[in-house]
Design a protein around this motif. Structure first.
Motif, PDB file in Angstrom:
ATOM      1  N   ASP A 117       0.831  -1.208   0.000  1.00  0.00           N
ATOM      2  CA  ASP A 117       0.000   0.000   0.000  1.00  0.00           C
ATOM      3  C   ASP A 117       0.863   1.255   0.000  1.00  0.00           C
ATOM      4  O   ASP A 117       0.508   2.261  -0.630  1.00  0.00           O
ATOM      5  CB  ASP A 117      -0.920   0.009   1.215  1.00  0.00           C
ATOM      6  N   ASP A 118       1.992   1.204   0.712  1.00  0.00           N
ATOM      7  CA  ASP A 118       2.884   2.364   0.743  1.00  0.00           C
ATOM      8  C   ASP A 118       3.419   2.679  -0.650  1.00  0.00           C
ATOM      9  O   ASP A 118       3.526   3.852  -1.036  1.00  0.00           O
ATOM     10  CB  ASP A 118       4.053   2.105   1.702  1.00  0.00           C
ATOM     11  N   LEU A 119       3.730   1.639  -1.412  1.00  0.00           N
ATOM     12  CA  LEU A 119       4.242   1.840  -2.758  1.00  0.00           C
ATOM     13  C   LEU A 119       3.169   2.408  -3.683  1.00  0.00           C
ATOM     14  O   LEU A 119       3.426   3.304  -4.489  1.00  0.00           O
ATOM     15  CB  LEU A 119       4.766   0.521  -3.320  1.00  0.00           C
ATOM     16  N   LEU A 120       1.938   1.908  -3.539  1.00  0.00           N
ATOM     17  CA  LEU A 120       0.844   2.422  -4.366  1.00  0.00           C
ATOM     18  C   LEU A 120       0.500   3.865  -3.983  1.00  0.00           C
ATOM     19  O   LEU A 120       0.195   4.682  -4.859  1.00  0.00           O
ATOM     20  CB  LEU A 120      -0.391   1.528  -4.207  1.00  0.00           C
ATOM     21  N   GLN A 121       0.558   4.166  -2.689  1.00  0.00           N
ATOM     22  CA  GLN A 121       0.293   5.537  -2.258  1.00  0.00           C
ATOM     23  C   GLN A 121       1.364   6.482  -2.787  1.00  0.00           C
ATOM     24  O   GLN A 121       1.074   7.617  -3.199  1.00  0.00           O
ATOM     25  CB  GLN A 121       0.241   5.615  -0.727  1.00  0.00           C
ATOM     26  N   GLU A 122       2.604   6.000  -2.820  1.00  0.00           N
ATOM     27  CA  GLU A 122       3.693   6.799  -3.381  1.00  0.00           C
ATOM     28  C   GLU A 122       3.439   7.067  -4.866  1.00  0.00           C
ATOM     29  O   GLU A 122       3.710   8.163  -5.361  1.00  0.00           O
ATOM     30  CB  GLU A 122       5.018   6.062  -3.189  1.00  0.00           C
ATOM     31  N   TRP A 123       2.903   6.073  -5.555  1.00  0.00           N
ATOM     32  CA  TRP A 123       2.568   6.239  -6.972  1.00  0.00           C
ATOM     33  C   TRP A 123       1.482   7.302  -7.153  1.00  0.00           C
ATOM     34  O   TRP A 123       1.546   8.124  -8.064  1.00  0.00           O
ATOM     35  CB  TRP A 123       2.124   4.896  -7.541  1.00  0.00           C
ATOM     36  N   ILE A 124       0.468   7.295  -6.277  1.00  0.00           N
ATOM     37  CA  ILE A 124      -0.586   8.308  -6.346  1.00  0.00           C
ATOM     38  C   ILE A 124      -0.003   9.696  -6.124  1.00  0.00           C
ATOM     39  O   ILE A 124      -0.331  10.655  -6.831  1.00  0.00           O
ATOM     40  CB  ILE A 124      -1.684   8.016  -5.298  1.00  0.00           C
ATOM     41  N   ASP A 125       0.878   9.806  -5.118  1.00  0.00           N
ATOM     42  CA  ASP A 125       1.469  11.104  -4.787  1.00  0.00           C
ATOM     43  C   ASP A 125       2.316  11.654  -5.930  1.00  0.00           C
ATOM     44  O   ASP A 125       2.429  12.872  -6.109  1.00  0.00           O
ATOM     45  CB  ASP A 125       2.324  10.979  -3.522  1.00  0.00           C
ATOM     46  N   LYS A 126       2.924  10.746  -6.722  1.00  0.00           N
ATOM     47  CA  LYS A 126       3.732  11.189  -7.859  1.00  0.00           C
ATOM     48  C   LYS A 126       2.873  11.599  -9.056  1.00  0.00           C
ATOM     49  O   LYS A 126       3.358  12.264  -9.970  1.00  0.00           O
ATOM     50  CB  LYS A 126       4.692  10.079  -8.286  1.00  0.00           C
ATOM     51  N   ASN A 127       1.611  11.172  -9.059  1.00  0.00           N
ATOM     52  CA  ASN A 127       0.704  11.470 -10.173  1.00  0.00           C
ATOM     53  C   ASN A 127      -0.607  12.056  -9.657  1.00  0.00           C
ATOM     54  O   ASN A 127      -1.686  11.508  -9.905  1.00  0.00           O
ATOM     55  CB  ASN A 127       0.429  10.192 -10.974  1.00  0.00           C
ATOM     56  N   ARG A 236      -8.038   1.552  -5.857  1.00  0.00           N
ATOM     57  CA  ARG A 236      -6.921   0.614  -5.732  1.00  0.00           C
ATOM     58  C   ARG A 236      -6.625  -0.104  -7.058  1.00  0.00           C
ATOM     59  O   ARG A 236      -5.475  -0.188  -7.479  1.00  0.00           O
ATOM     60  CB  ARG A 236      -7.216  -0.409  -4.641  1.00  0.00           C
ATOM     61  N   GLN A 237      -7.652  -0.646  -7.710  1.00  0.00           N
ATOM     62  CA  GLN A 237      -7.414  -1.434  -8.924  1.00  0.00           C
ATOM     63  C   GLN A 237      -6.850  -0.580 -10.046  1.00  0.00           C
ATOM     64  O   GLN A 237      -5.955  -1.014 -10.786  1.00  0.00           O
ATOM     65  CB  GLN A 237      -8.709  -2.105  -9.386  1.00  0.00           C
ATOM     66  N   GLN A 238      -7.353   0.635 -10.183  1.00  0.00           N
ATOM     67  CA  GLN A 238      -6.850   1.530 -11.218  1.00  0.00           C
ATOM     68  C   GLN A 238      -5.379   1.851 -10.985  1.00  0.00           C
ATOM     69  O   GLN A 238      -4.554   1.817 -11.915  1.00  0.00           O
ATOM     70  CB  GLN A 238      -7.660   2.821 -11.256  1.00  0.00           C
ATOM     71  N   VAL A 239      -5.029   2.160  -9.732  1.00  0.00           N
ATOM     72  CA  VAL A 239      -3.635   2.485  -9.399  1.00  0.00           C
ATOM     73  C   VAL A 239      -2.741   1.264  -9.601  1.00  0.00           C
ATOM     74  O   VAL A 239      -1.621   1.376 -10.136  1.00  0.00           O
ATOM     75  CB  VAL A 239      -3.531   2.996  -7.949  1.00  0.00           C
ATOM     76  N   LEU A 240      -3.232   0.084  -9.195  1.00  0.00           N
ATOM     77  CA  LEU A 240      -2.452  -1.143  -9.353  1.00  0.00           C
ATOM     78  C   LEU A 240      -2.175  -1.426 -10.827  1.00  0.00           C
ATOM     79  O   LEU A 240      -1.053  -1.776 -11.206  1.00  0.00           O
ATOM     80  CB  LEU A 240      -3.206  -2.311  -8.720  1.00  0.00           C
ATOM     81  N   ASN A 241      -3.196  -1.253 -11.660  1.00  0.00           N
ATOM     82  CA  ASN A 241      -3.018  -1.486 -13.100  1.00  0.00           C
ATOM     83  C   ASN A 241      -2.000  -0.511 -13.694  1.00  0.00           C
ATOM     84  O   ASN A 241      -1.143  -0.901 -14.495  1.00  0.00           O
ATOM     85  CB  ASN A 241      -4.356  -1.348 -13.824  1.00  0.00           C
ATOM     86  N   ASP A 242      -2.114   0.759 -13.307  1.00  0.00           N
ATOM     87  CA  ASP A 242      -1.190   1.764 -13.834  1.00  0.00           C
ATOM     88  C   ASP A 242       0.236   1.510 -13.373  1.00  0.00           C
ATOM     89  O   ASP A 242       1.193   1.674 -14.138  1.00  0.00           O
ATOM     90  CB  ASP A 242      -1.642   3.168 -13.409  1.00  0.00           C
ATOM     91  N   TRP A 243       0.392   1.123 -12.106  1.00  0.00           N
ATOM     92  CA  TRP A 243       1.726   0.853 -11.566  1.00  0.00           C
ATOM     93  C   TRP A 243       2.373  -0.332 -12.290  1.00  0.00           C
ATOM     94  O   TRP A 243       3.536  -0.274 -12.669  1.00  0.00           O
ATOM     95  CB  TRP A 243       1.627   0.565 -10.068  1.00  0.00           C
ATOM     96  N   ARG A 244       1.599  -1.398 -12.485  1.00  0.00           N
ATOM     97  CA  ARG A 244       2.131  -2.570 -13.175  1.00  0.00           C
ATOM     98  C   ARG A 244       2.483  -2.253 -14.624  1.00  0.00           C
ATOM     99  O   ARG A 244       3.495  -2.724 -15.145  1.00  0.00           O
ATOM    100  CB  ARG A 244       1.119  -3.716 -13.118  1.00  0.00           C
ATOM    101  N   SER A 245       1.648  -1.470 -15.272  1.00  0.00           N
ATOM    102  CA  SER A 245       1.918  -1.094 -16.655  1.00  0.00           C
ATOM    103  C   SER A 245       3.234  -0.317 -16.755  1.00  0.00           C
ATOM    104  O   SER A 245       4.044  -0.551 -17.658  1.00  0.00           O
ATOM    105  CB  SER A 245       0.766  -0.253 -17.203  1.00  0.00           C
ATOM    106  N   SER A 246       3.447   0.590 -15.802  1.00  0.00           N
ATOM    107  CA  SER A 246       4.684   1.361 -15.790  1.00  0.00           C
ATOM    108  C   SER A 246       5.887   0.471 -15.510  1.00  0.00           C
ATOM    109  O   SER A 246       6.945   0.610 -16.134  1.00  0.00           O
ATOM    110  CB  SER A 246       4.596   2.472 -14.741  1.00  0.00           C
ATOM    111  N   ARG A 247       5.735  -0.466 -14.567  1.00  0.00           N
ATOM    112  CA  ARG A 247       6.824  -1.382 -14.236  1.00  0.00           C
ATOM    113  C   ARG A 247       7.185  -2.265 -15.427  1.00  0.00           C
ATOM    114  O   ARG A 247       8.355  -2.508 -15.703  1.00  0.00           O
ATOM    115  CB  ARG A 247       6.419  -2.259 -13.048  1.00  0.00           C
ATOM    116  N   GLN A 248       6.168  -2.745 -16.139  1.00  0.00           N
ATOM    117  CA  GLN A 248       6.422  -3.591 -17.304  1.00  0.00           C
ATOM    118  C   GLN A 248       7.168  -2.814 -18.387  1.00  0.00           C
ATOM    119  O   GLN A 248       8.096  -3.334 -19.010  1.00  0.00           O
ATOM    120  CB  GLN A 248       5.104  -4.147 -17.844  1.00  0.00           C
TER     121      GLN A 248
END
Length: 271
Positions: A117-127, A236-248
């Motif tokens: 959750d901390d990593l996903l929250q960091e992703w939200i804060d960056k975007n 959560r799901q939207q952020v998770l999808n975006d984070w994974r897409s960026s990681r890939q």
């Protein structure tokens, strides 16, 4: 002299060796046995059965399974023979399929990672702009038609002086009243340009002209709820999808850089 030469044991030995070599060359018996060994094991059979169940929603009969195994053997044979003939070379379709498969392999790790959750929250804060909740509007709109800005302002002044909206409203198959409408919903109906202009309008009065893809509108905002920062649990799901897409995408770029470092690439016309 010739007869004596022919009778020499060394000549017989060399002749026999040449015949044996010619036989093995002609029959292909010097090939690597491993290249011609096909083993269909339990894992292969389980994969074939699983594929059948996925397609037909039932287990295959023994005859159907035997047919699947025979097809698997035939495909493997033709696959290896095609490689021996070099049919995979200079084929743009095969080249593209292998490219796609390698890209999938290089990004597969990101799909299996479960971020905290901390990593996903960091992703939200960056975007923040992508995930912040947009303002909500209660408003009325009147379609004034395809008229000049000067004529539109004149009619908006008359509306604020008490003129009935029906006096100027033109036919348009859109609602005239909206409640708790987000900029996303508004943009979907009137276009991004229309939605972007609403934030600049005063509340409680007829304003405009506001342009859309249809023409010119008069707009009266009665209430506006400011946008809020997104909460992870709600998206959560939207952020998770975006984070994974960026990681890939990142892993694909890193993999390409590793591969490219091993090659010496020259392109005509490039320094």
């Amino acid at each position: 002299m010739l007869r004596k030469f022919i009778r020499e044991p060394l000549v017989h030995f060399l002749g026999g060796a040449l015949l044996i070599f010619a036989f093995f060359w002609a029959t292909g018996s010097d090939r690597d046995p491993a290249d011609y060994a096909i083993n269909i094991g339990d894992a292969d059979i389980a994969r074939l059965e699983a594929g059948w169940v996925q397609n037909f929603r039932r287990a295959p009969t023994q005859a159907e399974l035997d047919s699947l195994i025979d097809q698997e053997i035939a495909e493997e044979i033709y696959y290896r023979e095609a490689l021996r003939l070099g049919l995979d070379k200079n084929d743009p379709v095969i080249r593209r399929r292998l490219f796609t498969k390698m890209r999938f392999v290089d990004s597969e790790e990101a799909a299996d990672v479960e971020p905290s959750d901390d990593l996903l929250q960091e992703w939200i804060d960056k975007n923040p702009g992508k995930y912040s909740l947009t303002p909500l509007y209660d408003f009325e709109q009147i379609y004034l038609g395809q008229i000049s800005a000067a004529d539109a302002r004149q009619r908006i002044d008359q509306l604020n002086d008490g003129a009935e909206p029906s006096t100027f409203a033109q036919s348009l198959s859109m609602p005239e009243t909206f409640a708790r409408a987000s900029t996303t919903d508004i943009a979907r109906q009137f276009g991004d340009r229309f939605a972007e202009q609403l934030d600049k309008l005063e509340t409680g009065i007829w304003s405009g002209p506001v342009a859309s893809g249809f023409g010119t509108h008069a707009v009266k905002i009665s209430a506006k709820a400011p946008g809020q920062k997104a909460v992870l649990d709600n998206i959560r799901q939207q952020v998770l999808n975006d984070w994974r897409s960026s990681r890939q995408a990142q892993q694909k770029a890193e993999a390409l850089a590793r591969y490219k470092a091993q090659y010496e690439v020259t392109v005509t016309g490039r320094p």
